[in-house]
Write an enzyme that holds these catalytic residues in place. Structure first.
Site, PDB file in Angstrom:
ATOM      1  N   GLU A  63       0.819  -1.220   0.000  1.00 46.99           N
ATOM      2  CA  GLU A  63       0.000   0.000   0.000  1.00 46.99           C
ATOM      3  C   GLU A  63       0.849   1.265   0.000  1.00 46.99           C
ATOM      4  OE1 GLU A  63      -2.806  -0.506   3.232  1.00 46.99           O
ATOM      5  OE2 GLU A  63      -3.879  -2.063   2.116  1.00 46.99           O
ATOM      6  N   ALA A  65       0.503   5.768   0.966  1.00 44.11           N
ATOM      7  CA  ALA A  65      -0.301   6.855   1.536  1.00 44.11           C
ATOM      8  C   ALA A  65      -1.168   7.509   0.464  1.00 44.11           C
ATOM      9  CB  ALA A  65       0.615   7.889   2.178  1.00 44.11           C
ATOM     10  N   CYS A  72      -2.327  -4.646  -5.336  1.00 38.57           N
ATOM     11  CA  CYS A  72      -2.822  -5.872  -4.697  1.00 38.57           C
ATOM     12  C   CYS A  72      -1.792  -7.001  -4.799  1.00 38.57           C
ATOM     13  CB  CYS A  72      -4.091  -6.334  -5.390  1.00 38.57           C
ATOM     14  SG  CYS A  72      -5.498  -5.234  -5.225  1.00 38.57           S
ATOM     15  N   GLU A  74      -2.207  -9.957  -5.957  1.00 40.15           N
ATOM     16  CA  GLU A  74      -2.264 -10.683  -7.229  1.00 40.15           C
ATOM     17  C   GLU A  74      -1.421  -9.992  -8.290  1.00 40.15           C
ATOM     18  OE1 GLU A  74      -4.680  -9.767  -5.254  1.00 40.15           O
ATOM     19  OE2 GLU A  74      -6.439 -11.058  -5.392  1.00 40.15           O
ATOM     20  N   CYS A 114      -7.484  -6.649 -10.707  1.00 40.20           N
ATOM     21  CA  CYS A 114      -6.675  -7.886 -10.709  1.00 40.20           C
ATOM     22  C   CYS A 114      -7.282  -8.931 -11.638  1.00 40.20           C
ATOM     23  CB  CYS A 114      -6.534  -8.440  -9.295  1.00 40.20           C
ATOM     24  SG  CYS A 114      -5.423  -7.450  -8.283  1.00 40.20           S
TER      25      CYS A 114
HETATM   26  N1  THU Z   1      -6.310  -6.568  -1.864  1.00 37.27           N
HETATM   27  C1  THU Z   1      -5.521  -7.495  -2.449  1.00 37.27           C
HETATM   28  O1  THU Z   1      -4.286  -7.442  -2.360  1.00 37.27           O
HETATM   29  N2  THU Z   1      -6.108  -8.487  -3.150  1.00 37.27           N
HETATM   30  C2  THU Z   1      -7.453  -8.701  -3.204  1.00 37.27           C
HETATM   31  O2  THU Z   1      -7.887  -9.674  -3.804  1.00 37.27           O
HETATM   32  C3  THU Z   1      -8.365  -7.767  -2.543  1.00 37.27           C
HETATM   33  C4  THU Z   1      -7.751  -6.556  -1.963  1.00 37.27           C
HETATM   34  C5  THU Z   1      -5.670  -5.522  -1.054  1.00 37.27           C
HETATM   35  C6  THU Z   1      -5.668  -4.147  -1.631  1.00 37.27           C
HETATM   36  C7  THU Z   1      -5.508  -3.313  -0.377  1.00 37.27           C
HETATM   37  O3  THU Z   1      -4.131  -3.232  -0.051  1.00 37.27           O
HETATM   38  C8  THU Z   1      -6.207  -4.120   0.698  1.00 37.27           C
HETATM   39  O4  THU Z   1      -6.305  -5.440   0.199  1.00 37.27           O
HETATM   40  C9  THU Z   1      -7.578  -3.611   1.060  1.00 37.27           C
HETATM   41  O5  THU Z   1      -8.368  -3.453  -0.058  1.00 37.27           O
END
Ligand code: THU
Length: 159
Positions: A63, A65, A72, A74, A114
């Protein structure tokens, strides 16, 4: 006028019903949750991709800021797989998520962006990707992203 119905097939099973390689990928996806950088959502996601050269690449959400700058688990995983092994197809992808003090009870499904990247990876290597969505209480297996992305837009639309 007529309706088109689009059916989606999802296999629901217990972790114990997975094959050895599926279990191995789930284990690596769970381990990858530990490497998540998720100070804003506290939602740690891990993914593990199996390549056709038997390599396993894992990754986690990272993530920022400035929220949209993060990515994500994936996409971290698939983009790294593509960068490191551009000639090898991805054949399976496992996803797990950890929140609070436990892995989620139900499977975490990939977000829309994703799904689009998984689709591109399938098309790039002309190989369907089996997706294993882990949850403590149940696990889903999907044989191709096309089940999660009906009426998809892909590279063939541009040809
Ligand atoms: N996120 C993922 O990494 N993969 C998913 O399939 C769903 C969401 C992450 C994005 C963000 O860092 C956090 O989960 C909350 O949405």
């Amino acid at each position: 006028m007529k309706n088109i119905e689009i059916a989606t097939n999802i296999i629901v099973c217990d972790y114990n019903e997975l094959t050895d390689i599926q279990k191995k990928l789930v284990t690596q996806a769970k381990e990858a949750c530990r490497t998540a950088y998720a100070p804003y959502s506290q939602f740690n996601v891990g993914a593990a991709a199996l390549l056709d050269n038997d390599q396993i690449i894992s990754g986690s959400n990272q993530e920022n800021a400035a929220y949209p700058s993060g990515t994500c688990a994936e996409r971290t995983t698939l983009f790294y797989a593509g960068a490191k092994y551009p000639d090898n197809a991805v054949t399976k992808l496992a996803i797990a998520a950890y929140k609070g003090d436990a892995f989620t009870a139900t499977p975490t499904a990939p977000c829309g962006a994703c799904r689009q990247v998984i689709l591109e990876t399938e098309h790039r290597y002309k190989t369907p990707i089996e997706i294993i969505l882990y949850g403590e209480e149940k696990t889903y297996i999907i044989t191709s992203i096309e089940s999660l992305l009906p009426l998809c837009f892909g590279k063939t639309d541009l040809e």
